[in-house]
Design a protein around this motif. Structure first.
Motif, mmCIF file in Angstrom:
data_model
loop_
_atom_site.group_PDB
_atom_site.id
_atom_site.type_symbol
_atom_site.label_atom_id
_atom_site.label_comp_id
_atom_site.label_asym_id
_atom_site.label_seq_id
_atom_site.Cartn_x
_atom_site.Cartn_y
_atom_site.Cartn_z
ATOM 1 N N THR A 1 0.814 -1.224 0.000
ATOM 2 C CA THR A 1 0.000 0.000 0.000
ATOM 3 C C THR A 1 0.846 1.271 0.000
ATOM 4 N N GLN A 2 2.147 1.150 0.216
ATOM 5 C CA GLN A 2 3.026 2.312 0.146
ATOM 6 C C GLN A 2 4.421 1.876 -0.256
ATOM 7 N N PHE A 3 4.987 2.617 -1.214
ATOM 8 C CA PHE A 3 6.354 2.361 -1.639
ATOM 9 C C PHE A 3 6.875 3.634 -2.301
ATOM 10 N N ASP A 4 7.276 4.579 -1.482
ATOM 11 C CA ASP A 4 7.701 5.905 -1.939
ATOM 12 C C ASP A 4 9.174 6.114 -1.626
ATOM 13 N N TYR A 5 9.869 6.733 -2.567
ATOM 14 C CA TYR A 5 11.290 7.020 -2.375
ATOM 15 C C TYR A 5 11.547 8.500 -2.596
ATOM 16 N N THR A 6 11.857 9.203 -1.517
ATOM 17 C CA THR A 6 12.165 10.630 -1.571
ATOM 18 C C THR A 6 13.278 10.940 -0.584
ATOM 19 N N ASN A 7 14.166 11.850 -1.018
ATOM 20 C CA ASN A 7 15.266 12.300 -0.153
ATOM 21 C C ASN A 7 16.078 11.128 0.409
ATOM 22 N N ASN A 8 16.392 10.172 -0.482
ATOM 23 C CA ASN A 8 17.198 8.997 -0.101
ATOM 24 C C ASN A 8 16.548 8.158 1.000
ATOM 25 N N THR A 9 15.257 8.247 1.116
ATOM 26 C CA THR A 9 14.532 7.477 2.130
ATOM 27 C C THR A 9 13.375 6.733 1.480
ATOM 28 N N LEU A 10 13.275 5.445 1.774
ATOM 29 C CA LEU A 10 12.173 4.635 1.252
ATOM 30 C C LEU A 10 11.119 4.474 2.340
ATOM 31 N N HIS A 11 9.901 4.877 2.028
ATOM 32 C CA HIS A 11 8.760 4.684 2.921
ATOM 33 C C HIS A 11 7.938 3.520 2.353
ATOM 34 N N TYR A 12 7.647 2.532 3.191
ATOM 35 C CA TYR A 12 7.015 1.312 2.694
ATOM 36 C C TYR A 12 5.974 0.801 3.677
ATOM 37 N N ASN A 13 5.020 0.088 3.131
ATOM 38 C CA ASN A 13 4.010 -0.603 3.942
ATOM 39 C C ASN A 13 3.575 -1.832 3.155
ATOM 40 N N MET A 14 3.943 -3.001 3.655
ATOM 41 C CA MET A 14 3.701 -4.247 2.912
ATOM 42 C C MET A 14 3.357 -5.357 3.900
ATOM 43 N N VAL A 15 2.375 -6.154 3.528
ATOM 44 C CA VAL A 15 1.989 -7.322 4.323
ATOM 45 C C VAL A 15 2.088 -8.551 3.425
ATOM 46 N N LEU A 16 2.789 -9.561 3.894
ATOM 47 C CA LEU A 16 2.930 -10.814 3.157
ATOM 48 C C LEU A 16 2.337 -11.943 3.972
ATOM 49 N N ASN A 17 1.465 -12.704 3.345
ATOM 50 C CA ASN A 17 0.903 -13.904 3.961
ATOM 51 C C ASN A 17 1.576 -15.124 3.340
ATOM 52 N N PHE A 18 2.191 -15.937 4.186
ATOM 53 C CA PHE A 18 2.916 -17.116 3.719
ATOM 54 C C PHE A 18 2.136 -18.388 4.057
ATOM 55 N N THR A 19 2.463 -19.448 3.336
ATOM 56 C CA THR A 19 1.951 -20.784 3.635
ATOM 57 C C THR A 19 3.118 -21.757 3.628
ATOM 58 N N ALA A 20 3.303 -22.468 4.735
ATOM 59 C CA ALA A 20 4.334 -23.503 4.835
ATOM 60 C C ALA A 20 3.649 -24.863 4.806
ATOM 61 N N HIS A 21 4.126 -25.730 3.934
ATOM 62 C CA HIS A 21 3.510 -27.054 3.778
ATOM 63 C C HIS A 21 4.527 -28.141 4.099
ATOM 64 N N ASN A 22 4.134 -29.071 4.947
ATOM 65 C CA ASN A 22 4.958 -30.223 5.295
ATOM 66 C C ASN A 22 4.495 -31.428 4.476
ATOM 67 N N PRO A 23 5.294 -31.877 3.481
ATOM 68 C CA PRO A 23 4.866 -32.987 2.630
ATOM 69 C C PRO A 23 5.195 -34.367 3.195
ATOM 70 N N ASN A 24 5.828 -34.426 4.364
ATOM 71 C CA ASN A 24 6.309 -35.699 4.907
ATOM 72 C C ASN A 24 5.175 -36.508 5.541
ATOM 73 N N LYS A 25 5.266 -37.821 5.359
ATOM 74 C CA LYS A 25 4.281 -38.729 5.942
ATOM 75 C C LYS A 25 4.666 -39.201 7.341
ATOM 76 N N LYS A 26 5.964 -39.096 7.686
ATOM 77 C CA LYS A 26 6.423 -39.626 8.969
ATOM 78 C C LYS A 26 7.095 -38.578 9.838
ATOM 79 N N LEU A 27 7.366 -37.393 9.300
ATOM 80 C CA LEU A 27 8.076 -36.355 10.033
ATOM 81 C C LEU A 27 7.169 -35.156 10.277
#
Length: 227
Positions: free
Chosen positions: A76-102
């Motif tokens: 929602t924000q990614f601005d670069y002014t006066n050598n400064t980066l202003h940012y606002n980011m949200v990342l949703n991750f998914t971790a999957h365990n494919p193991n049958k015994k672990l």
């Protein structure tokens, strides 16, 4: 008739010939060679046994690395002014365990975000206080909130790339995650492993005017897992 000669006439006794010494040395060398051969065969047998044990373990357990995805990204924000980066980011991750015994213990996950080779954010995705165990053949969500500002000195080429991205409102952001995990097999828990996960993301800037299709069409993204 010759006079009778006593022992003193013949002088000192003649020492044994060198052939006997050579025979003793030869027997000594043969003994050392046999011992070395036995030790070498024993070592070789242990190596083969260890290899077979590892092979049988892998055939039975079939361990596989976990899979990791960026399920959703919101910038929602990614601005670069006066050598400064202003940012606002949200990342949703998914971790999957494919193991049958672990199952997997996620003890700690740290994420770093970079733009054009310059890191601008570092956040804790999973802390020791929020660590959890992931069951076999299951998936779990994680999320990281990247918000703030960072002094970032970009060169002319990087600024030119930023301006191009700004015009189309789509940014190439690189996220690297550092894990501390353990595996559980039955009642046994392994030592801590520290895999790295790399995610190359192309994220559109959301301003509130885009449709949901425009927002999510570049997500989900599969990341590479390296042990």
């Amino acid at each position: 008739m010759q006079p009778q000669l006593n022992d003193s006439y013949y002088g000192p006794a003649i020492p044994p010939t060198g052939g006997q010494s050579r025979k003793r040395n030869h027997r000594r060398k043969n003994g050392c060679g046999c011992l070395f051969s036995i030790l070498w065969k024993l070592l070789l047998a242990l190596v083969v046994l260890f290899g077979l044990t590892i092979l049988i373990f892998y055939l039975i357990v079939q361990p596989r690395p976990f899979k990791f995805y960026v399920a959703k990204a919101e910038l929602t924000q990614f601005d670069y002014t006066n050598n400064t980066l202003h940012y606002n980011m949200v990342l949703n991750f998914t971790a999957h365990n494919p193991n049958k015994k672990l199952s997997i213990y996620y003890d700690k996950v740290e994420a770093q975000a970079s733009y054009e080779g310059s890191r601008f954010a570092n956040v804790d995705v999973i802390t020791h206080m929020k660590s959890f165990r992931q069951n076999k053949k299951s998936s779990n969500p994680m999320s990281g909130v990247f918000s703030g500002h960072k002094l970032l000195v970009l060169n002319n080429d990087q600024i030119s790339k930023f301006n191009k991205d700004k015009n189309v409102r789509i940014y190439d952001i690189y996220v690297k995650l550092y894990f501390k995990i353990r595996f559980k097999l039955g009642d046994s828990i392994t030592r801590t492993y520290k895999p790295k996960v790399k995610c190359d993301l192309t994220i559109p800037l959301r301003t509130g005017y885009e449709t949901n299709f425009t927002f999510i069409r570049l997500i989900p993204t599969k990341c590479s897992v390296e042990f």
